[in-house]
Design an enzyme around this catalytic site. Structure first.
Site, PDB file in Angstrom:
ATOM      1  N   ASP A   1      36.473  60.119  65.234  1.00 56.49           N
ATOM      2  CA  ASP A   1      35.372  60.207  64.299  1.00 56.49           C
ATOM      3  C   ASP A   1      34.232  59.357  64.885  1.00 56.49           C
ATOM      4  O   ASP A   1      34.473  58.533  65.784  1.00 56.49           O
ATOM      5  CB  ASP A   1      35.891  59.634  62.975  1.00 56.49           C
ATOM      6  CG  ASP A   1      34.796  59.252  62.048  1.00 56.49           C
ATOM      7  OD1 ASP A   1      34.034  60.130  61.666  1.00 56.49           O
ATOM      8  OD2 ASP A   1      34.704  58.053  61.718  1.00 56.49           O
TER       9      ASP A   1
ATOM     10  N   ASP B   1      30.915  57.594  63.027  1.00 50.73           N
ATOM     11  CA  ASP B   1      30.533  56.415  62.237  1.00 50.73           C
ATOM     12  C   ASP B   1      31.751  55.627  61.772  1.00 50.73           C
ATOM     13  O   ASP B   1      32.699  56.207  61.246  1.00 50.73           O
ATOM     14  CB  ASP B   1      29.748  56.844  60.990  1.00 50.73           C
ATOM     15  CG  ASP B   1      28.342  57.296  61.327  1.00 50.73           C
ATOM     16  OD1 ASP B   1      28.211  58.262  62.100  1.00 50.73           O
ATOM     17  OD2 ASP B   1      27.391  56.683  60.826  1.00 50.73           O
TER      18      ASP B   1
ATOM     19  N   LYS C   1      37.274  68.813  59.317  1.00 51.07           N
ATOM     20  CA  LYS C   1      37.753  68.353  60.637  1.00 51.07           C
ATOM     21  C   LYS C   1      39.076  69.003  61.053  1.00 51.07           C
ATOM     22  O   LYS C   1      39.403  69.022  62.229  1.00 51.07           O
ATOM     23  CB  LYS C   1      37.858  66.819  60.659  1.00 51.07           C
ATOM     24  CG  LYS C   1      36.485  66.168  60.616  1.00 51.07           C
ATOM     25  CD  LYS C   1      36.499  64.701  60.971  1.00 51.07           C
ATOM     26  CE  LYS C   1      35.085  64.133  60.808  1.00 51.07           C
ATOM     27  NZ  LYS C   1      34.972  62.726  61.206  1.00 51.07           N
TER      28      LYS C   1
HETATM   29  P1  IMP Z   1      31.342  60.724  60.960  1.00 50.29           P
HETATM   30  O1  IMP Z   1      31.854  59.430  60.409  1.00 50.29           O
HETATM   31  O2  IMP Z   1      31.183  60.720  62.443  1.00 50.29           O
HETATM   32  O3  IMP Z   1      32.131  61.928  60.486  1.00 50.29           O
HETATM   33  O4  IMP Z   1      29.838  60.884  60.416  1.00 50.29           O
HETATM   34  C1  IMP Z   1      29.530  60.810  59.048  1.00 50.29           C
HETATM   35  C2  IMP Z   1      28.098  60.397  58.867  1.00 50.29           C
HETATM   36  O5  IMP Z   1      27.225  61.219  59.651  1.00 50.29           O
HETATM   37  C3  IMP Z   1      27.609  60.597  57.448  1.00 50.29           C
HETATM   38  O6  IMP Z   1      27.930  59.507  56.632  1.00 50.29           O
HETATM   39  C4  IMP Z   1      26.104  60.742  57.650  1.00 50.29           C
HETATM   40  O7  IMP Z   1      25.461  59.490  57.558  1.00 50.29           O
HETATM   41  C5  IMP Z   1      25.939  61.279  59.049  1.00 50.29           C
HETATM   42  N1  IMP Z   1      25.491  62.689  59.091  1.00 50.29           N
HETATM   43  C6  IMP Z   1      24.422  63.135  59.789  1.00 50.29           C
HETATM   44  N2  IMP Z   1      24.311  64.459  59.681  1.00 50.29           N
HETATM   45  C7  IMP Z   1      25.307  64.878  58.893  1.00 50.29           C
HETATM   46  C8  IMP Z   1      25.713  66.186  58.434  1.00 50.29           C
HETATM   47  O8  IMP Z   1      25.131  67.213  58.745  1.00 50.29           O
HETATM   48  N3  IMP Z   1      26.803  66.207  57.637  1.00 50.29           N
HETATM   49  C9  IMP Z   1      27.489  65.100  57.298  1.00 50.29           C
HETATM   50  N4  IMP Z   1      27.154  63.868  57.725  1.00 50.29           N
HETATM   51  C10 IMP Z   1      26.070  63.752  58.511  1.00 50.29           C
HETATM   52 MG    MG Z   2      33.566  57.839  59.861  1.00 50.46          MG
END
Ligand code: IMP
Ligand code: MG
Length: 415
Positions: free
Chosen positions: A152, A154, A351
């Site tokens: 993942d 973030d 996912k």
């Molecule tokens: P992940 O943790 O890598 O899955 O990313 C999640 C974070 O990506 C969300 O909390 C958003 O801040 C950011 N984000 C940016 N663009 C999108 C989108 O199109 N869908 C969902 N999250 C997004």
């Molecule tokens: Mg995350």
């Protein structure tokens, strides 16, 4: 059922992981009976208690390990629902590998001194980390070593909303995996349709550069980095020059994904957007947040320097999940509603499909040889949870823990 209990059960059960809670419950017994007294002056006694507590905890992990083994046996005979573990923990999912929990307990006990504690029983985090270690050990086991590790973005690779900076400690762990010929996938909700992939350079450019520049990585492995954006909507692959190449959907998407019509996806997002607009008013968020519509997602995001209260995020995500699931269109197209920590998103797909598509694209890599590392594993409102249906998983709480589990994985792969 009292109404208090109903609220706890129906609206909060998604925050608990039953398997972890169940193991925690088992370890509470030796903690109560064997961890000893809280009197710090009884030094000789403390050692005796510690040895006994450690022995009892290890015994529990060995027994749970056997139950996982029996559950795998039941799965293989198509009788998963009759497995004893499934009966005791009904929400437990499919196990793709055995879990060497006793050995993992000893590793984590030596780091966290779990059995030396006399006032604090084994916690959720203790058990989570023991499960992670066991999973890392299992996927490093020859001859079935892991072939694809997905991450993942973030909170897992970088802090929420941040970029991966040059020299970040996770970078050389990722290049270590790639050097061994293992595929690394970044399966993130963040989705951008531009075929240039420009938004990903900002987030992950330091990693692309590190791979391209590393002379110890064979040329054939330089394109072992892939990015699956928007859960399962856009695929990019790194080339030998450190540039992202867009991969056409027809080349990688599972048939189910291609069956979802653009019209249905749009209808679902329209409904999600309507709901969010309503919530903005109801929860009085107009001054601090706004709606952000994309091709395959709609989000409620905070305005600059504003923070949406955690309870409001949770309210919106649960409402979205509940209301959208009841629509006809939700039977024709999958969606994922989740609380990103600072924002709420409804994305098309999830996912599970992101990981499954990668596995297929890379030559049908089985779930038992795929490991997904993420931070969001609550059963509702969290977007890594669905990856459990496609891969072995490791549940981390911050990017530091990602580095730690990668160090473990690399060590076990080396053994
Ligand atoms: P992940 O943790 O890598 O899955 O990313 C999640 C974070 O990506 C969300 O909390 C958003 O801040 C950011 N984000 C940016 N663009 C999108 C989108 O199109 N869908 C969902 N999250 C997004
Ligand atoms: Mg995350």
């Amino acid at each position: 059922m009292t109404s208090r209990y109903r609220v706890e059960y129906a609206l909060k059960s998604h925050r608990r992981d039953e398997f972890i809670e169940w193991i925690k419950g088992l370890t509470a017994v030796p903690f109560v009976l064997h961890a000893g007294s809280g009197n710090n002056f009884l030094v000789g006694d403390a050692e005796r208690f510690q040895i006994e507590a450690c022995r009892k905890y290890a015994e529990i992990f060995r027994d749970v390990e056997k139950m996982v083994s029996n559950q795998i046996d039941a799965q293989s005979h198509d009788r998963a629902q009759f497995g004893r573990l499934k009966q005791l923990v009904p929400t437990v999912g499919t196990f793709f590998t055995e879990l060497p929990l006793e050995r993992a307990f000893f590793v984590q006990d030596s780091k966290r001194a779990i059995s030396k504690r006399r006032m604090v029983a084994p916690s959720f985090n203790d058990i989570r980390l023991i499960l992670n270690t066991a999973q890392a050990m299992a996927v490093a086991q020859p001859p079935d070593e892991v072939r694809l590790v997905t991450f993942d973005g973030d909170v897992t690779l970088y802090e929420d909303g941040h970029n991966l900076e040059h020299g970040d400690p996770v970078i050389h762990r990722l290049t270590d995996l790639i050097r061994q010929g293992i595929y690394v996938g970044i399966v993130t909700a963040a989705g951008y349709p531009e075929k240039s992939g420009k938004m990903y350079y900002q987030r992950l450019g330091a990693l692309f550069e590190a791979i391209a520049k590393d002379r110890t990585i064979k040329d054939e492995y330089k394109s072992n980095l892939l990015i699956m954006g928007g859960e399962c909507n856009y695929l990019f692959r790194l080339n030998g020059e450190g540039k992202l190449e867009y991969v056409e959907k027809e080349l990688w998407a599972l048939p189910q994904l291609l069956e979802w019509s653009d019209r249905d996806a749009e209808e679902l997002l329209d409904q999600a957007q309507k709901l969010m607009v309503k919530e903005l008013d109801t929860l009085q968020l107009n001054n601090i947040s706004r709606i952000y519509r994309k091709d395959r997602a709609v989000g409620l995001i905070p305005l600059e320097h504003c923070v949406i209260p955690r309870e409001s995020l949770e309210e919106i995500v649960l409402n979205c999940q509940h209301t959208l699931s009841s629509l006809d269109v939700a039977r024709r197209v999958y969606f994922c509603a989740f609380n990103g920590g600072a924002d709420v998103w409804v994305d098309i797909g999830d996912k599970r499909y992101g990981v499954l598509s990668l596995q297929r694209f890379l030559g049908n890599i089985p779930s038992s040889k795929t490991l997904h590392v993420g931070d969001q594993f609550a059963s509702i409102g969290a977007n890594d949870f669905k990856a459990r249906l496609a891969a072995c998983t490791v549940w981390i709480a911050n990017p530091r823990e990602t580095v730690e589990i990668l160090d473990e994985l690399l060590l076990y792969l080396d053994e």
